[in-house]
Structures are given as structure tokens and as C-alpha cells.
Design a protein around this motif. Structure first.
Motif, PDB file in Angstrom:
ATOM      1  N   MET A   1      90.316  -1.693  -5.560  1.00  0.00           N
ATOM      2  CA  MET A   1      90.856  -1.315  -4.267  1.00  0.00           C
ATOM      3  C   MET A   1      91.389  -2.572  -3.587  1.00  0.00           C
ATOM      4  O   MET A   1      90.792  -3.638  -3.692  1.00  0.00           O
ATOM      5  CB  MET A   1      89.758  -0.665  -3.423  1.00  0.00           C
ATOM      6  CG  MET A   1      90.186  -0.336  -2.020  1.00  0.00           C
ATOM      7  SD  MET A   1      88.914   0.542  -1.090  1.00  0.00           S
ATOM      8  CE  MET A   1      89.521   2.193  -1.292  1.00  0.00           C
ATOM      9  N   ARG A   2      92.509  -2.429  -2.894  1.00  0.00           N
ATOM     10  CA  ARG A   2      93.098  -3.561  -2.160  1.00  0.00           C
ATOM     11  C   ARG A   2      93.174  -3.205  -0.689  1.00  0.00           C
ATOM     12  O   ARG A   2      93.559  -2.109  -0.326  1.00  0.00           O
ATOM     13  CB  ARG A   2      94.487  -3.861  -2.704  1.00  0.00           C
ATOM     14  CG  ARG A   2      95.222  -4.941  -1.908  1.00  0.00           C
ATOM     15  CD  ARG A   2      96.477  -5.364  -2.575  1.00  0.00           C
ATOM     16  NE  ARG A   2      96.102  -6.253  -3.667  1.00  0.00           N
ATOM     17  CZ  ARG A   2      96.976  -6.844  -4.469  1.00  0.00           C
ATOM     18  NH1 ARG A   2      98.251  -6.620  -4.344  1.00  0.00           N
ATOM     19  NH2 ARG A   2      96.554  -7.650  -5.416  1.00  0.00           N
ATOM     20  N   VAL A   3      92.785  -4.170   0.148  1.00  0.00           N
ATOM     21  CA  VAL A   3      92.850  -3.967   1.593  1.00  0.00           C
ATOM     22  C   VAL A   3      93.382  -5.243   2.240  1.00  0.00           C
ATOM     23  O   VAL A   3      93.150  -6.343   1.734  1.00  0.00           O
ATOM     24  CB  VAL A   3      91.462  -3.572   2.162  1.00  0.00           C
ATOM     25  CG1 VAL A   3      90.472  -4.701   2.032  1.00  0.00           C
ATOM     26  CG2 VAL A   3      91.553  -3.109   3.584  1.00  0.00           C
ATOM     27  N   ALA A  28      84.145 -10.262  -3.961  1.00  0.00           N
ATOM     28  CA  ALA A  28      85.527  -9.778  -4.018  1.00  0.00           C
ATOM     29  C   ALA A  28      86.466 -10.946  -4.310  1.00  0.00           C
ATOM     30  O   ALA A  28      86.071 -12.106  -4.258  1.00  0.00           O
ATOM     31  CB  ALA A  28      85.896  -9.121  -2.694  1.00  0.00           C
ATOM     32  N   ASP A  42      90.908  -7.866  -2.884  1.00  0.00           N
ATOM     33  CA  ASP A  42      90.760  -6.912  -3.985  1.00  0.00           C
ATOM     34  C   ASP A  42      89.286  -6.832  -4.337  1.00  0.00           C
ATOM     35  O   ASP A  42      88.638  -7.875  -4.501  1.00  0.00           O
ATOM     36  CB  ASP A  42      91.547  -7.381  -5.212  1.00  0.00           C
ATOM     37  CG  ASP A  42      93.045  -7.360  -4.977  1.00  0.00           C
ATOM     38  OD1 ASP A  42      93.558  -6.279  -4.640  1.00  0.00           O
ATOM     39  OD2 ASP A  42      93.686  -8.412  -5.125  1.00  0.00           O
ATOM     40  N   ASP A  44      86.011  -4.039  -6.172  1.00  0.00           N
ATOM     41  CA  ASP A  44      85.597  -2.809  -6.839  1.00  0.00           C
ATOM     42  C   ASP A  44      84.607  -2.110  -5.913  1.00  0.00           C
ATOM     43  O   ASP A  44      83.497  -2.608  -5.709  1.00  0.00           O
ATOM     44  CB  ASP A  44      84.933  -3.155  -8.174  1.00  0.00           C
ATOM     45  CG  ASP A  44      84.412  -1.941  -8.911  1.00  0.00           C
ATOM     46  OD1 ASP A  44      84.379  -0.830  -8.339  1.00  0.00           O
ATOM     47  OD2 ASP A  44      84.024  -2.101 -10.082  1.00  0.00           O
ATOM     48  N   PRO A  45      84.991  -0.952  -5.339  1.00  0.00           N
ATOM     49  CA  PRO A  45      84.099  -0.268  -4.398  1.00  0.00           C
ATOM     50  C   PRO A  45      82.761   0.145  -5.014  1.00  0.00           C
ATOM     51  O   PRO A  45      81.800   0.375  -4.298  1.00  0.00           O
ATOM     52  CB  PRO A  45      84.887   0.958  -3.956  1.00  0.00           C
ATOM     53  CG  PRO A  45      86.261   0.800  -4.470  1.00  0.00           C
ATOM     54  CD  PRO A  45      86.256  -0.260  -5.512  1.00  0.00           C
ATOM     55  N   ARG A  49      81.006  -3.586  -1.123  1.00  0.00           N
ATOM     56  CA  ARG A  49      81.406  -2.786   0.034  1.00  0.00           C
ATOM     57  C   ARG A  49      82.320  -3.612   0.926  1.00  0.00           C
ATOM     58  O   ARG A  49      82.092  -4.798   1.124  1.00  0.00           O
ATOM     59  CB  ARG A  49      80.180  -2.346   0.829  1.00  0.00           C
ATOM     60  CG  ARG A  49      79.253  -1.431   0.049  1.00  0.00           C
ATOM     61  CD  ARG A  49      78.040  -0.976   0.827  1.00  0.00           C
ATOM     62  NE  ARG A  49      77.559  -1.957   1.784  1.00  0.00           N
ATOM     63  CZ  ARG A  49      77.100  -1.641   3.003  1.00  0.00           C
ATOM     64  NH1 ARG A  49      77.027  -0.402   3.387  1.00  0.00           N
ATOM     65  NH2 ARG A  49      76.674  -2.597   3.815  1.00  0.00           N
ATOM     66  N   LEU A  50      83.329  -2.956   1.499  1.00  0.00           N
ATOM     67  CA  LEU A  50      84.240  -3.633   2.418  1.00  0.00           C
ATOM     68  C   LEU A  50      83.466  -4.222   3.591  1.00  0.00           C
ATOM     69  O   LEU A  50      83.763  -5.323   4.053  1.00  0.00           O
ATOM     70  CB  LEU A  50      85.324  -2.665   2.904  1.00  0.00           C
ATOM     71  CG  LEU A  50      86.330  -3.228   3.903  1.00  0.00           C
ATOM     72  CD1 LEU A  50      87.067  -4.427   3.319  1.00  0.00           C
ATOM     73  CD2 LEU A  50      87.303  -2.149   4.336  1.00  0.00           C
TER      74      LEU A  50
END
Length: 67
Positions: A1-3, A28, A42, A44-45, A49-50
């Protein structure tokens, strides 16, 4: 996942290094950009965790906005 995280009080090259170190410490990968005052993260969920990434950056005294 990218944020993409907005970090409005990033102000120098040292800040970039500290933010990237914080992102890595949370498990991350990320690149901070001083010009845009953002960090692209980037992760991996399933493993990271974000919220943990944001908490690691805030621990260094930076403001963080998801955006």
C-alpha cells in the motif's frame, strides 16, 4: 500500500533524514521530499499499520496529515 503524508513543519535536509529514519523504524519504506513537504510511504498493511508510521514520525516532533 502507498500513502502520501503531508509534513508541513519539515524544514531542512536533516528533517528529511529523521523522517525517513522514523518511517523505516516503523517497518515501512519511505522517501521524504523537502520541496513538497511530503513523504511517500510504502508498507504492507499485513505487517505495518499506518498509525504506527504516523506515530513514529510524530515522536520526532513533526506534524503529520494523511493526504
Amino acid at each position: 500500500m502507498r500513502v502520501v503524508l503531508k509534513i508541513p513543519n519539515m524544514s531542512c535536509g536533516h528533517c528529511v533524514m529523521r523522517i525517513e529514519k522514523a518511517i523505516k523504524s516503523a517497518g515501512a519504506d519511505g522517501r521524504a521530499d523537502l520541496e513538497t513537504k511530503t513523504a511517500v510511504v510504502d508498507f504492507d498493511p499485513g505487517k505495518t499499520r499506518l498509525e504506527d508510521v504516523i506515530k513514529a514520525i510524530k515522536k520526532y516532533g513533526y506534524e503529520v496529515e494523511v493526504g
